[in-house]
Design an enzyme around this catalytic site. Structure first.
Site, PDB file in Angstrom:
ATOM      1  N   THR A  14      25.453  94.258  65.452  1.00 37.32           N
ATOM      2  CA  THR A  14      26.906  94.128  65.286  1.00 37.32           C
ATOM      3  C   THR A  14      27.664  95.267  65.954  1.00 37.32           C
ATOM      4  O   THR A  14      28.609  95.045  66.718  1.00 37.32           O
ATOM      5  CB  THR A  14      27.254  94.085  63.786  1.00 37.32           C
ATOM      6  OG1 THR A  14      26.599  92.966  63.187  1.00 37.32           O
ATOM      7  CG2 THR A  14      28.742  93.944  63.586  1.00 37.32           C
ATOM      8  N   VAL A 130      30.274 107.520  58.879  1.00 39.57           N
ATOM      9  CA  VAL A 130      30.896 107.706  57.564  1.00 39.57           C
ATOM     10  C   VAL A 130      31.938 106.647  57.229  1.00 39.57           C
ATOM     11  O   VAL A 130      31.830 105.977  56.216  1.00 39.57           O
ATOM     12  CB  VAL A 130      31.522 109.111  57.441  1.00 39.57           C
ATOM     13  CG1 VAL A 130      32.349 109.232  56.169  1.00 39.57           C
ATOM     14  CG2 VAL A 130      30.425 110.162  57.432  1.00 39.57           C
ATOM     15  N   GLY A 132      33.571 104.139  59.502  1.00 35.68           N
ATOM     16  CA  GLY A 132      33.924 103.164  60.533  1.00 35.68           C
ATOM     17  C   GLY A 132      34.937 103.693  61.516  1.00 35.68           C
ATOM     18  O   GLY A 132      34.688 104.654  62.238  1.00 35.68           O
ATOM     19  N   GLY A 185      31.443  87.186  53.971  1.00 29.54           N
ATOM     20  CA  GLY A 185      30.876  88.180  54.877  1.00 29.54           C
ATOM     21  C   GLY A 185      31.273  89.608  54.581  1.00 29.54           C
ATOM     22  O   GLY A 185      30.986  90.513  55.371  1.00 29.54           O
ATOM     23  N   GLU A 188      26.598  91.922  51.823  1.00 24.23           N
ATOM     24  CA  GLU A 188      25.311  91.411  52.272  1.00 24.23           C
ATOM     25  C   GLU A 188      24.749  90.450  51.223  1.00 24.23           C
ATOM     26  O   GLU A 188      25.145  90.461  50.057  1.00 24.23           O
ATOM     27  CB  GLU A 188      24.331  92.572  52.477  1.00 24.23           C
ATOM     28  CG  GLU A 188      24.793  93.611  53.487  1.00 24.23           C
ATOM     29  CD  GLU A 188      24.797  93.091  54.913  1.00 24.23           C
ATOM     30  OE1 GLU A 188      24.092  92.080  55.184  1.00 24.23           O
ATOM     31  OE2 GLU A 188      25.507  93.666  55.751  1.00 24.23           O
ATOM     32  N   ASP A 199      25.190 103.406  49.619  1.00 21.85           N
ATOM     33  CA  ASP A 199      25.931 103.573  50.876  1.00 21.85           C
ATOM     34  C   ASP A 199      26.953 104.701  50.758  1.00 21.85           C
ATOM     35  O   ASP A 199      27.050 105.573  51.627  1.00 21.85           O
ATOM     36  CB  ASP A 199      26.622 102.252  51.226  1.00 21.85           C
ATOM     37  CG  ASP A 199      27.545 102.363  52.422  1.00 21.85           C
ATOM     38  OD1 ASP A 199      27.041 102.321  53.551  1.00 21.85           O
ATOM     39  OD2 ASP A 199      28.771 102.505  52.222  1.00 21.85           O
ATOM     40  N   LYS A 203      27.168 108.578  52.698  1.00 20.28           N
ATOM     41  CA  LYS A 203      28.370 109.044  53.404  1.00 20.28           C
ATOM     42  C   LYS A 203      28.910 110.330  52.791  1.00 20.28           C
ATOM     43  O   LYS A 203      29.351 111.234  53.511  1.00 20.28           O
ATOM     44  CB  LYS A 203      29.427 107.942  53.377  1.00 20.28           C
ATOM     45  CG  LYS A 203      29.030 106.706  54.175  1.00 20.28           C
ATOM     46  CD  LYS A 203      29.995 105.556  53.947  1.00 20.28           C
ATOM     47  CE  LYS A 203      29.589 104.334  54.758  1.00 20.28           C
ATOM     48  NZ  LYS A 203      30.452 103.169  54.469  1.00 20.28           N
TER      49      LYS A 203
END
Length: 428
Positions: A14, A130, A132, A185, A188, A199, A203
């Site tokens: 992606t 971290v 995007g 979407g 996940e 996640d 970060k």
């Protein structure tokens, strides 16, 4: 015109495909602004959604081909830890500058990688690891370099923020919104990595490291997720003037550091409370600038790829000027003492599931009082049911005492306490 910069890409998922799109669609713009171009020279990827979109490149049969002399910058965009770590370390040994979006890699092996980069005179770009498209790494390491950072408070997981925002707006359950997020979407199929706080913890390890010049790894972060959050909690929070958010918080005092990820009650007028949907937000409090807050999309192909390309351009400019060096040498990072979260004092929200009978509140209040925990407000929801929620908001108390009280209540009053008790801190 100066010589073009060649890059090699490992991974066309992606983010990798987003990088390709930006470099190709905006090639003329980049060349005009830089005075030279960024060329995709070689690509190695076992699978790809965009191989056919790349022009004028060589598809490598082995990732070691990305270490060829004519490649200036190597992109690691495969994710994961083991293969990525091996690849990045080998690339550095071959004197290649690196750009990566791999938060797991830097949260667990960042010090090894940056030390190796410093020894080999190459640079690491990791802005996309971290938040995007939010350029928080550059803000902290460059724009706030002269500031003594006091704390970081951040929403760094768009999936969790989307779920909590939707629960607030629709009044639907956690499970209902989670299933919707998976279908749309935003989550996940196995959402554990996001909703269990992993996640965010990775970060926050990176943010804490660069903010406090501290050696912080994922294992050093206290982590709680949002699985146990119910609409009851969100509704009660709203009635009291709060929103519920999954926050990453890092703060340092007297050379002691506490980094945690957990759900919090946040006052509705706090800027972080107003950030909804898949957006990320990072508030930095420092001695000279006070509070500054940065908001943007924290995930997605193009926002994340934009940060990757920004790192490519920064390193490309350094290469052209002959001044490439790693500004995050591990020599400036210190081993700090970590504070146990149980030592904190805070207001707390506690949701008990209790049998609807006379005297329940009195028995719970007695145990709380034993541990110096004063009740600020209390509400029992529902009537005529076998088990009902009892919602308690406390005055400021020591976390260790609150946890001891809950354990005693659950152990010694099993006839009135059912299911699991939910504990949420209130952000001061």
């Amino acid at each position: 015109m100066d010589k073009d910069i060649n890059i090699g890409i490992f991974g066309l998922g992606t983010v990798g495909c987003g990088v390709v799109k930006i470099l190709q669609d905006n090639a003329d713009l980049i060349r005009k602004r830089l005075g030279f171009g960024i060329n995709i020279k070689k690509v190695f990827s076992r699978t790809s959604k965009c191989k056919n979109l790349i022009t004028n490149y060589i598809y490598a049969k082995d990732y070691k081909e990305l270490f060829d002399d004519d490649i200036d910058i190597v992109l690691e965009l495969i994710g994961g830890i083991d293969v990525a770590r091996k690849f990045v370390c080998q690339a550095i040994d071959n004197k290649k500058n690196i750009v990566s979006a791999n938060k797991a890699l830097f949260a667990n092996h960042g010090f090894e990688i940056f030390s190796k980069a410093a020894q080999n005179g190459v640079k690491i770009g990791f802005e996309a690891s971290v938040a995007g498209g939010v350029p928080i790494i550059k803000v902290i390491t460059r724009d706030l370099m002269a500031n003594n950072i006091k704390s970081i408070k951040a929403i760094v997981n768009g999936t969790c923020n989307y779920i909590l925002s939707q629960m607030f707006e629709t009044h639907e359950s956690f499970e209902t919104i989670l299933n919707k997020a998976i279908k749309e979407g935003y989550a996940e199929r196995d959402p554990s990595f996001d909703i269990d706080g992993i996640d965010s913890a990775q970060k926050m390890a990176i943010l804490a490291s660069i903010s406090f010049n501290a050696k912080v790894e994922e294992k050093d972060v206290h982590v709680e997720g949002i699985r146990d959050i119910d609409f009851i909690d969100i509704d009660f929070a709203q009635k009291l003037g709060y929103r519920v958010k999954l926050l990453g918080i890092a703060n340092s005092k007297d050379n002691k550091l506490l980094v945690r990820v957990a759900p919090y009650f946040i006052e509705q007028d706090n800027i972080l409370a107003k950030v909804d949907g898949v957006y990320n937000a990072i508030s930095v409090i420092s001695d000279m600038t006070g509070q500054t807050t940065y908001v943007g999309k924290g995930a997605g192909s193009l926002p994340t790829a934009s940060s990757v390309v920004a790192d490519i351009i920064d390193i490309a400019k350094d290469i052209e000027s002959g001044t490439v060096k790693d500004t995050l040498s591990m020599r400036v990072f210190e081993k700090m003492e970590f504070v146990d979260i149980d030592s904190l004092e805070s207001h707390f929200y506690i949701r008990f599931s209790v049998v609807d009978s006379v005297g329940v509140l009195s028995r719970i209040a007695n145990v709380l009082s034993k541990y110096n925990i004063s009740i600020k407000s209390v509400v029992q929801i529902g009537k005529g049911l076998d088990v009902v929620p009892l919602l308690v908001l406390t005055h400021k108390a020591k976390e260790s005492n609150v946890k001891k009280a809950i354990r005693e209540i659950e152990k010694n009053h099993q006839t009135i306490i059912k299911n699991g008790t939910v504990l949420i801190r209130v952000l001061d």
